[in-house]
Design a protein around this motif. Structure first.
Motif, PDB file in Angstrom:
ATOM      1  N   ASP A 174     -15.613  17.177  38.199  1.00 13.29           N
ATOM      2  CA  ASP A 174     -15.506  18.632  38.305  1.00 13.29           C
ATOM      3  C   ASP A 174     -16.691  19.401  37.725  1.00 13.29           C
ATOM      4  OD1 ASP A 174     -13.098  18.306  39.610  1.00 13.29           O
ATOM      5  OD2 ASP A 174     -11.900  18.620  37.817  1.00 13.29           O
ATOM      6  N   LEU A 175     -17.781  18.728  37.412  1.00 11.55           N
ATOM      7  CA  LEU A 175     -18.991  19.414  36.961  1.00 11.55           C
ATOM      8  C   LEU A 175     -20.143  19.039  37.882  1.00 11.55           C
ATOM      9  CD1 LEU A 175     -18.832  18.943  33.090  1.00 11.55           C
ATOM     10  CD2 LEU A 175     -18.311  21.009  34.401  1.00 11.55           C
ATOM     11  N   PRO A 176     -20.996  20.001  38.212  1.00  9.54           N
ATOM     12  CA  PRO A 176     -22.120  19.685  39.094  1.00  9.54           C
ATOM     13  C   PRO A 176     -23.155  18.800  38.400  1.00  9.54           C
ATOM     14  CG  PRO A 176     -22.220  21.974  38.385  1.00  9.54           C
ATOM     15  CD  PRO A 176     -20.945  21.407  37.854  1.00  9.54           C
ATOM     16  N   GLN A 177     -23.880  18.032  39.203  1.00 10.09           N
ATOM     17  CA  GLN A 177     -24.993  17.239  38.679  1.00 10.09           C
ATOM     18  C   GLN A 177     -26.070  18.189  38.177  1.00 10.09           C
ATOM     19  OE1 GLN A 177     -24.256  14.042  38.135  1.00 10.09           O
ATOM     20  NE2 GLN A 177     -25.726  13.140  39.495  1.00 10.09           N
ATOM     21  N   ILE A 178     -26.797  17.779  37.134  1.00  6.07           N
ATOM     22  CA  ILE A 178     -27.872  18.600  36.595  1.00  6.07           C
ATOM     23  C   ILE A 178     -29.008  17.684  36.143  1.00  6.07           C
ATOM     24  CG2 ILE A 178     -26.843  18.697  34.291  1.00  6.07           C
ATOM     25  CD1 ILE A 178     -27.921  21.623  34.181  1.00  6.07           C
ATOM     26  N   ALA A 179     -30.249  18.107  36.432  1.00  3.95           N
ATOM     27  CA  ALA A 179     -31.414  17.287  36.080  1.00  3.95           C
ATOM     28  C   ALA A 179     -32.548  18.179  35.585  1.00  3.95           C
ATOM     29  CB  ALA A 179     -31.878  16.491  37.295  1.00  3.95           C
ATOM     30  N   TRP A 180     -33.434  17.577  34.776  1.00  2.48           N
ATOM     31  CA  TRP A 180     -34.591  18.286  34.266  1.00  2.48           C
ATOM     32  C   TRP A 180     -35.782  17.336  34.256  1.00  2.48           C
ATOM     33  CZ3 TRP A 180     -30.120  17.018  31.904  1.00  2.48           C
ATOM     34  CH2 TRP A 180     -30.170  16.084  30.867  1.00  2.48           C
ATOM     35  N   CYS A 181     -36.974  17.897  34.236  1.00  6.77           N
ATOM     36  CA  CYS A 181     -38.215  17.128  34.365  1.00  6.77           C
ATOM     37  C   CYS A 181     -38.690  16.570  33.015  1.00  6.77           C
ATOM     38  CB  CYS A 181     -39.299  18.017  34.971  1.00  6.77           C
ATOM     39  SG  CYS A 181     -39.882  19.307  33.835  1.00  6.77           S
ATOM     40  N   GLY A 182     -39.794  15.839  33.069  1.00  4.95           N
ATOM     41  CA  GLY A 182     -40.382  15.263  31.863  1.00  4.95           C
ATOM     42  C   GLY A 182     -40.835  16.309  30.864  1.00  4.95           C
ATOM     43  N   ALA A 183     -41.406  17.419  31.342  1.00  3.72           N
ATOM     44  CA  ALA A 183     -41.851  18.480  30.427  1.00  3.72           C
ATOM     45  C   ALA A 183     -40.662  19.114  29.719  1.00  3.72           C
ATOM     46  CB  ALA A 183     -42.651  19.537  31.190  1.00  3.72           C
ATOM     47  N   CYS A 184     -39.571  19.316  30.443  1.00  2.14           N
ATOM     48  CA  CYS A 184     -38.366  19.871  29.821  1.00  2.14           C
ATOM     49  C   CYS A 184     -37.755  18.875  28.831  1.00  2.14           C
ATOM     50  CB  CYS A 184     -37.345  20.269  30.893  1.00  2.14           C
ATOM     51  SG  CYS A 184     -37.817  21.745  31.836  1.00  2.14           S
ATOM     52  N   GLU A 185     -37.784  17.595  29.185  1.00  4.90           N
ATOM     53  CA  GLU A 185     -37.296  16.565  28.262  1.00  4.90           C
ATOM     54  C   GLU A 185     -38.126  16.563  26.977  1.00  4.90           C
ATOM     55  OE1 GLU A 185     -35.141  13.138  26.785  1.00  4.90           O
ATOM     56  OE2 GLU A 185     -34.672  14.806  28.114  1.00  4.90           O
ATOM     57  N   GLN A 186     -39.449  16.683  27.115  1.00  2.40           N
ATOM     58  CA  GLN A 186     -40.312  16.720  25.937  1.00  2.40           C
ATOM     59  C   GLN A 186     -40.007  17.952  25.091  1.00  2.40           C
ATOM     60  OE1 GLN A 186     -42.486  14.121  25.038  1.00  2.40           O
ATOM     61  NE2 GLN A 186     -42.245  15.252  23.129  1.00  2.40           N
ATOM     62  N   TRP A 187     -39.738  19.090  25.746  1.00  2.71           N
ATOM     63  CA  TRP A 187     -39.374  20.303  25.012  1.00  2.71           C
ATOM     64  C   TRP A 187     -38.109  20.046  24.193  1.00  2.71           C
ATOM     65  CZ3 TRP A 187     -35.647  23.694  23.853  1.00  2.71           C
ATOM     66  CH2 TRP A 187     -36.027  24.926  23.322  1.00  2.71           C
ATOM     67  N   LEU A 231     -36.987  17.147  23.067  1.00  4.08           N
ATOM     68  CA  LEU A 231     -37.324  16.231  21.974  1.00  4.08           C
ATOM     69  C   LEU A 231     -38.060  16.943  20.851  1.00  4.08           C
ATOM     70  CD1 LEU A 231     -38.418  13.100  24.052  1.00  4.08           C
ATOM     71  CD2 LEU A 231     -36.266  13.413  22.789  1.00  4.08           C
ATOM     72  N   ASP A 232     -38.956  17.858  21.218  1.00  2.40           N
ATOM     73  CA  ASP A 232     -39.737  18.589  20.223  1.00  2.40           C
ATOM     74  C   ASP A 232     -38.931  19.659  19.502  1.00  2.40           C
ATOM     75  OD1 ASP A 232     -41.918  17.064  20.979  1.00  2.40           O
ATOM     76  OD2 ASP A 232     -42.837  18.650  22.198  1.00  2.40           O
ATOM     77  N   PHE A 247     -33.939  26.555  25.629  1.00  2.00           N
ATOM     78  CA  PHE A 247     -34.152  25.460  26.573  1.00  2.00           C
ATOM     79  C   PHE A 247     -33.841  25.904  27.990  1.00  2.00           C
ATOM     80  CE2 PHE A 247     -32.324  21.899  29.036  1.00  2.00           C
ATOM     81  CZ  PHE A 247     -33.518  21.232  29.282  1.00  2.00           C
ATOM     82  N   GLU A 248     -32.741  26.612  28.163  1.00  2.00           N
ATOM     83  CA  GLU A 248     -32.368  27.073  29.501  1.00  2.00           C
ATOM     84  C   GLU A 248     -33.423  28.017  30.070  1.00  2.00           C
ATOM     85  OE1 GLU A 248     -28.308  28.376  29.828  1.00  2.00           O
ATOM     86  OE2 GLU A 248     -27.586  26.535  28.888  1.00  2.00           O
TER      87      GLU A 248
END
Length: 94
Positions: free
Chosen positions: A42-55, A57-58, A67-68
């Motif tokens: 019941d929740l949509p799939q969601i994905a983010w890129c490498g730059a967003c992943e690094q953000w 982590l940092d 982040f959003e």
């Protein structure tokens, strides 16, 4: 229940989301990385890129308004989401 969206290319499909960087990379088939949450009922799939992943982590890996704003998530149909995922995990295109 996951909402449906009307995609010009694929018709009525389940809704999903990707960061703006992935959404913009689809047409040019550019690799930007693909990180995603596990599918939940019941929740949509969601994905983010490498730059967003690094953000993330940092910044303490905290999913928050900052982040959003960085990710600027865009709604895609499930088929466009799958296409984006295939581009990111598929072979490099010369």
């Amino acid at each position: 229940m996951i909402e449906k969206v009307l995609c010009e290319q694929h018709g009525s499909q389940d809704m999903s989301f990707t960061c703006i960087h992935i959404a913009m990379a689809i047409d040019k088939k550019r690799k930007v990385g693909f990180f995603y949450s596990e599918a939940e009922e019941d929740l949509p799939q969601i994905a983010w890129c490498g730059a967003c992943e690094q953000w993330l982590l940092d910044n303490g890996e905290e999913w928050n308004d900052a982040f959003e704003a960085q990710a600027d998530f865009k709604m895609l149909c499930a088929n466009c989401y799958d296409e984006a995922k295939e581009i990111q995990f598929g072979p490099d295109i010369a």
